[in-house]
Design an enzyme around this catalytic site. Structure first.
Site, mmCIF file in Angstrom:
data_model
loop_
_atom_site.group_PDB
_atom_site.id
_atom_site.type_symbol
_atom_site.label_atom_id
_atom_site.label_comp_id
_atom_site.label_asym_id
_atom_site.label_seq_id
_atom_site.Cartn_x
_atom_site.Cartn_y
_atom_site.Cartn_z
ATOM 1 N N HIS A 1 -11.026 14.008 -10.463
ATOM 2 C CA HIS A 1 -10.984 13.562 -9.068
ATOM 3 C C HIS A 1 -12.337 12.985 -8.647
ATOM 4 C CE1 HIS A 1 -7.049 15.226 -8.567
ATOM 5 N NE2 HIS A 1 -7.435 16.481 -8.583
ATOM 6 N N HIS B 1 -10.672 19.381 -14.408
ATOM 7 C CA HIS B 1 -9.685 18.835 -13.467
ATOM 8 C C HIS B 1 -10.386 18.202 -12.260
ATOM 9 C CE1 HIS B 1 -5.747 18.782 -11.351
ATOM 10 N NE2 HIS B 1 -6.511 18.928 -10.273
ATOM 11 N N GLU B 2 -11.310 18.939 -11.682
ATOM 12 C CA GLU B 2 -12.018 18.432 -10.510
ATOM 13 C C GLU B 2 -12.940 17.262 -10.868
ATOM 14 O OE1 GLU B 2 -11.270 19.249 -7.557
ATOM 15 O OE2 GLU B 2 -9.989 20.950 -8.072
#
Length: 419
Positions: free
Chosen positions: A22, A18-19
């Site tokens: 980003h 997920h990170e």
């Protein structure tokens, strides 16, 4: 111990991916990612590459991406009166240290009078042994700063801040996290399809003798296509439909030797060791072909997205804290599935990744979905949302999430351990 290890791996991988979403889009957009942390808590080791400091932290749970800008709440400020150490090189400061525990080769101690590492990129002050002459040092835009906790990160001029990116770029940065969770889930589902000895199909292997399906005339090699007019693409969706239907019978549409037929089959209610379930009495034909494995991966991924989406919609329409699960619930489920083997853990990781991605798209301030809503508003009104308004909205969302997390965690503990 196996359950704990499985939980750490599952949670770390899902959050890391997920990170990573980003991180990649932020770098592509020109936003400076000062730190990419794996884990939480005290830093264990750090490594700097291409302007980003990668840290491994003590608690192996989650991680975070630290972008330049207002959201970088961990960034220490250089205040007047502080004593810092700077390393000038070629008439510019290349390194700054705020840590009293780290010595810099070629460094000089400076008592700060004024410092601006965002716009002017200058430090004004006095050498440690000479407070009579105020000096000015220019700071390299790519200079690094050693923070009091020992983490060395690149400084953040205003042009590299998240807020300096366009609204469209910020929207993509916020969406990239959930998107990477969806991509991870699809990859895992396809991996499972090819890792399993065989996959189920919608073709009947056997109709158990005297079962409702047998009595209705369903036979070996019948390929089921619909239940009560609903398209059936995989065996799992058929099982789910039969388990959840409130009807006493279902209309089963199937293909036999190229001919489409329909049979009305009773739903038999059963109880086994206190567990209630429903069945019609058929087993699935297994396949090892690549085509069936690809189809299984596609349909299983689609089922996960659809089922979790409907669960979230049901939660919104009929709120119930018992429908939510936090880290305690995830730990319990991971521990349970870990006893079933590696493939079961991978399957759970895929479902959890879809869940995390969809939950993060909730239009709640502080979640990715809430940030995306603000980005869309900014695009529509064609001007930045006032900083004060954005801060208030984000703070409200953060408080709401903390309260919800505490409530969910306590409910998990009470439900799993105290009842």
């Amino acid at each position: 111990m196996t359950g704990i290890i499985a939980f750490i791996i599952v949670f770390a991988v899902v959050v890391f991916i997920h990170e990573l979403g980003h991180f990649m889009v932020a770098k592509w957009s020109g936003v400076r990612v000062r730190e990419f942390a794996i884990g939480m808590g005290p830093k264990v080791v750090q490594l700097r590459r291409n302007g980003t400091t990668y840290t491994l932290r003590l608690l192996p749970l989650g991680g975070y991406v630290r972008m330049a800008g207002r959201g970088d709440i961990d960034a220490p400020e250089i205040q007047p009166g502080m004593t810092i150490v700077i390393v000038p090189e070629d008439n510019q400061v290349k390194r700054i240290s705020l840590s009293s525990e780290m010595a810099l080769i070629g460094g000089m101690a400076v008592t700060v009078d004024q410092a601006d590492l965002v716009d002017a990129l200058e430090i004004h002050g006095y050498l440690e042994n000479d407070d009579t002459k105020r000096l000015t040092w220019s700071v390299d835009p790519d200079a690094t700063m050693i923070e009091p906790n020992g983490t060395e990160v690149i400084i953040a001029p205003r042009a590299t801040h998240l807020e300096s990116a366009s609204a469209w770029q910020r929207l993509l940065i916020n969406f990239a996290g959930p998107l990477m969770n969806f991509i991870l889930a699809v990859v895992l589902f396809f991996g499972l399809a090819f890792a399993m000895p065989s996959v189920t199909t919608t073709t009947v292997d056997q109709a158990q003798k005297n079962s409702p399906a047998y009595q209705a005339g369903i036979q070996h090699n019948d390929r089921i296509t619909k239940l009560d007019g609903h398209q059936i693409n995989n065996w799992q969706s058929m099982q789910t439909y039969i388990q959840t239907t409130t009807k006493n019978q279902v209309a089963v549409t199937f293909v036999r030797q190229g001919v489409v037929k329909t049979a009305t089959v009773k739903v038999k209610k059963m109880t086994d060791q206190g567990q209630k379930y429903q069945m019609i009495g058929i087993t699935a034909r297994q396949s090892t072909s690549a085509a069936d494995r690809v189809q299984y991966g596609i349909h299983t991924a689609g089922q996960a997205f659809t089922q979790i989406f409907h669960s979230i919609k049901d939660l919104i329409i009929r709120p119930d804290i018992n429908k939510l699960g936090g880290p305690v619930s995830i730990f319990k489920t991971t521990s349970d599935v870990s006893s079933l083997g590696v493939l079961a853990v991978v399957s759970f990781m895929a479902w959890l990744s879809v869940n995390l991605g969809l939950i993060n798209l909730f239009p709640i301030p502080a979640l990715d979905g809430g940030k995306i809503v603000l980005n869309v508003i900014e695009i529509l009104i064609r001007r930045p949302i006032p900083e004060k308004v954005e801060n208030y909205v984000t703070a409200f969302g953060a408080v709401l999430l903390v309260i919800l997390m505490i409530a969910v965690t306590w409910n998990d503990i009470a439900r799993i351990f105290l009842r």
